[in-house]
Design a protein around this motif. Structure first.
Motif, PDB file in Angstrom:
ATOM      1  N   LYS A  64      30.548  43.010  51.750  1.00  0.00           N
ATOM      2  CA  LYS A  64      30.519  42.224  50.520  1.00  0.00           C
ATOM      3  C   LYS A  64      31.908  42.099  49.889  1.00  0.00           C
ATOM      4  O   LYS A  64      32.456  41.005  49.762  1.00  0.00           O
ATOM      5  CB  LYS A  64      29.547  42.862  49.521  1.00  0.00           C
ATOM      6  CG  LYS A  64      28.093  42.800  49.975  1.00  0.00           C
ATOM      7  CD  LYS A  64      27.172  43.421  48.940  1.00  0.00           C
ATOM      8  CE  LYS A  64      25.720  43.345  49.377  1.00  0.00           C
ATOM      9  NZ  LYS A  64      24.804  43.944  48.372  1.00  0.00           N
ATOM     10  N   ASP A 117      16.265  33.936  52.972  1.00  0.00           N
ATOM     11  CA  ASP A 117      17.339  32.948  52.846  1.00  0.00           C
ATOM     12  C   ASP A 117      17.927  32.540  54.189  1.00  0.00           C
ATOM     13  O   ASP A 117      18.992  31.916  54.225  1.00  0.00           O
ATOM     14  CB  ASP A 117      18.462  33.508  51.965  1.00  0.00           C
ATOM     15  CG  ASP A 117      18.086  33.562  50.495  1.00  0.00           C
ATOM     16  OD1 ASP A 117      17.225  32.762  50.082  1.00  0.00           O
ATOM     17  OD2 ASP A 117      18.639  34.411  49.772  1.00  0.00           O
ATOM     18  N   GLN A 118      17.278  32.868  55.287  1.00  0.00           N
ATOM     19  CA  GLN A 118      17.832  32.530  56.595  1.00  0.00           C
ATOM     20  C   GLN A 118      18.106  31.036  56.760  1.00  0.00           C
ATOM     21  O   GLN A 118      19.178  30.671  57.266  1.00  0.00           O
ATOM     22  CB  GLN A 118      16.912  33.030  57.710  1.00  0.00           C
ATOM     23  CG  GLN A 118      16.976  34.525  57.939  1.00  0.00           C
ATOM     24  CD  GLN A 118      16.097  34.993  59.079  1.00  0.00           C
ATOM     25  OE1 GLN A 118      15.390  34.205  59.694  1.00  0.00           O
ATOM     26  NE2 GLN A 118      16.132  36.284  59.362  1.00  0.00           N
ATOM     27  N   LEU A 121      21.331  30.277  54.771  1.00  0.00           N
ATOM     28  CA  LEU A 121      22.524  30.930  55.308  1.00  0.00           C
ATOM     29  C   LEU A 121      22.948  30.317  56.636  1.00  0.00           C
ATOM     30  O   LEU A 121      24.138  30.090  56.878  1.00  0.00           O
ATOM     31  CB  LEU A 121      22.257  32.430  55.475  1.00  0.00           C
ATOM     32  CG  LEU A 121      21.958  33.199  54.183  1.00  0.00           C
ATOM     33  CD1 LEU A 121      21.563  34.634  54.499  1.00  0.00           C
ATOM     34  CD2 LEU A 121      23.151  33.168  53.248  1.00  0.00           C
ATOM     35  N   SER A 138      25.854  34.205  50.398  1.00  0.00           N
ATOM     36  CA  SER A 138      24.959  35.351  50.188  1.00  0.00           C
ATOM     37  C   SER A 138      25.304  36.094  48.904  1.00  0.00           C
ATOM     38  O   SER A 138      24.431  36.704  48.277  1.00  0.00           O
ATOM     39  CB  SER A 138      25.033  36.307  51.381  1.00  0.00           C
ATOM     40  OG  SER A 138      26.306  36.936  51.463  1.00  0.00           O
ATOM     41  N   SER A 141      23.542  33.905  46.178  1.00  0.00           N
ATOM     42  CA  SER A 141      22.086  33.878  46.288  1.00  0.00           C
ATOM     43  C   SER A 141      21.464  35.264  46.323  1.00  0.00           C
ATOM     44  O   SER A 141      20.239  35.396  46.309  1.00  0.00           O
ATOM     45  CB  SER A 141      21.677  33.113  47.551  1.00  0.00           C
ATOM     46  OG  SER A 141      22.206  33.733  48.708  1.00  0.00           O
ATOM     47  N   SER A 143      21.280  37.443  48.769  1.00  0.00           N
ATOM     48  CA  SER A 143      20.418  37.456  49.944  1.00  0.00           C
ATOM     49  C   SER A 143      20.262  38.867  50.505  1.00  0.00           C
ATOM     50  O   SER A 143      21.135  39.722  50.345  1.00  0.00           O
ATOM     51  CB  SER A 143      21.014  36.545  51.035  1.00  0.00           C
ATOM     52  OG  SER A 143      21.152  35.229  50.572  1.00  0.00           O
ATOM     53  N   GLU A 145      20.361  41.814  53.089  1.00  0.00           N
ATOM     54  CA  GLU A 145      21.403  42.118  54.061  1.00  0.00           C
ATOM     55  C   GLU A 145      20.953  41.809  55.489  1.00  0.00           C
ATOM     56  O   GLU A 145      21.747  41.380  56.326  1.00  0.00           O
ATOM     57  CB  GLU A 145      21.803  43.593  53.959  1.00  0.00           C
ATOM     58  CG  GLU A 145      23.021  43.955  54.796  1.00  0.00           C
ATOM     59  CD  GLU A 145      23.450  45.395  54.620  1.00  0.00           C
ATOM     60  OE1 GLU A 145      24.649  45.681  54.760  1.00  0.00           O
ATOM     61  OE2 GLU A 145      22.576  46.242  54.325  1.00  0.00           O
ATOM     62  N   ASP A 147      18.916  39.381  56.431  1.00  0.00           N
ATOM     63  CA  ASP A 147      19.009  37.934  56.630  1.00  0.00           C
ATOM     64  C   ASP A 147      20.458  37.518  56.874  1.00  0.00           C
ATOM     65  O   ASP A 147      20.746  36.656  57.720  1.00  0.00           O
ATOM     66  CB  ASP A 147      18.463  37.187  55.408  1.00  0.00           C
ATOM     67  CG  ASP A 147      16.962  37.348  55.250  1.00  0.00           C
ATOM     68  OD1 ASP A 147      16.311  37.737  56.234  1.00  0.00           O
ATOM     69  OD2 ASP A 147      16.447  37.092  54.146  1.00  0.00           O
ATOM     70  N   VAL A 148      21.382  38.125  56.120  1.00  0.00           N
ATOM     71  CA  VAL A 148      22.796  37.816  56.293  1.00  0.00           C
ATOM     72  C   VAL A 148      23.254  38.212  57.691  1.00  0.00           C
ATOM     73  O   VAL A 148      23.933  37.443  58.389  1.00  0.00           O
ATOM     74  CB  VAL A 148      23.643  38.535  55.227  1.00  0.00           C
ATOM     75  CG1 VAL A 148      25.128  38.270  55.455  1.00  0.00           C
ATOM     76  CG2 VAL A 148      23.244  38.077  53.832  1.00  0.00           C
TER      77      VAL A 148
END
Length: 332
Positions: A64, A117-118, A121, A138, A141, A143, A145, A147-148
């Motif tokens: 991040k 959120d896939q 992203l 991300s 949003s 999101s 982790e 999904d990221v």
């Protein structure tokens, strides 16, 4: 030692190994190697326990915070003169490619029922600048982790395949060197992957590829700002104190930093040595961030949505390659 220190140290080791791989095999971009090594560290018996336990806090911090710093320094690669030098036809082409890829991928991902959120992203990664864009979106949003990490892994895989596949298509598609460079810049995700693919056609192709790619990078700021407005609007609609407290700023701080770096580069004040140092710092920061994101990938859990994610990735790849190819033919 502070809790994040273990993970940050592991990320630093991952970057060092990725750098060594890139030096030995220049065709493998540093960022690609970092993601792959992060995924490997999360599954190898010798490092799996550390990655998922004591090192998790530091690796998440790298994914991040260091990503934000890398994105800020990414702005020094772009100047307004570079964008204007492309010509309005090329700028319009890039905008259309990004819009078609983002909209089409997001819509298809939602129709396919991908989790969280896939869709957002993956659409961002394919249309803008790969893992860097995914990390930026991300943050706004908030999101998950996982999904990221899944989105980063997919975009990195397809971008790596593009390094080998696109040069083989230059002659069959009848593209000159400059045209091929523009096609690569408009369709490949990460900056390092663009360089690796375009340099096979010579310096003219490489120059065009980098300029077009940086134009796509410039669209990251308005996309993140638009998403921030959307998130704020949804939070405001809930009319709760907690939701209001979580609303992101209209222009996130790291996006403002990115724009400031673009403005600074446009003045011509930074020396070549300073730009080189910033470019090296940006690569290292993003590599550490991508190692952290890669370490969050859990391959067994991908079996539930792996097929759908792969199908979405292939469809998005086909859309951006096809639309950008048509755009290059229309503007050259």
């Amino acid at each position: 030692m502070p809790a994040p220190a273990y993970g940050l140290g592991l990320a630093a080791c991952g970057v060092a190994v990725a750098w060594a791989v890139h030096r030995v095999v220049p065709a493998v971009p540093l960022l690609t190697a970092a993601v792959v090594l992060g995924i490997g560290a999360a599954h190898l018996p010798g490092t799996r326990g550390l990655v998922r336990g004591r090192g998790r806090a530091g690796l998440s911090l790298a994914g991040k915070r260091l990503m934000r710093l890398g994105i800020v320094l990414l702005g020094l690669k772009l100047s307004l003169n570079d964008v204007l030098g492309l010509g309005w036809a090329t700028v319009a082409m890039v905008f259309c490619v990004v819009a078609a890829t983002f909209g089409g991928t997001w819509w298809l991902g939602r129709r396919m029922g991908l989790r969280g959120d896939q869709p957002l992203l993956i659409a961002t990664g394919y249309s803008i600048c790969g893992a860097s864009a995914i990390g930026a979106v991300s943050e706004v949003s908030d999101s998950d982790e996982r999904d990221v990490a899944t989105s980063v892994a997919l975009v990195t895989l397809c971008g790596t395949l593009a390094i080998a596949v696109l040069p083989l298509l230059q002659q069959p598609l009848g593209l000159g060197d400059a045209q091929f460079g523009r096609w690569v810049g408009a369709s490949v995700h990460d900056v390092g992957q663009v360089v690796a693919a375009a340099q096979t056609a010579g310096p003219a192709a490489l120059k065009e590829a980098v300029l077009v790619k940086l134009m796509r990078v410039a669209l990251l700021a308005p996309l993140v700002a638009a998403l921030a407005v959307s998130v704020r609007a949804r939070a405001g609609a809930r009319r709760t104190t907690t939701a209001a407290a979580r609303r992101p700023p209209l222009v996130p701080l790291f996006v403002a930093g990115f724009l400031c770096m673009v403005a600074l580069r446009s003045t011509g004040l930074p020396s070549a040595a300073a730009l080189d140092a910033a470019a090296t710092g940006q690569e290292l920061l993003l590599a550490a961030a991508l190692f952290g994101l890669g370490s969050a990938v859990h391959l067994p859990s991908l079996t539930r949505t792996g097929a759908r994610v792969a199908v979405l990735g292939l469809c998005a790849w086909g859309v951006i390659a096809g639309v950008s190819y048509a755009g290059v033919l229309l503007t050259t």
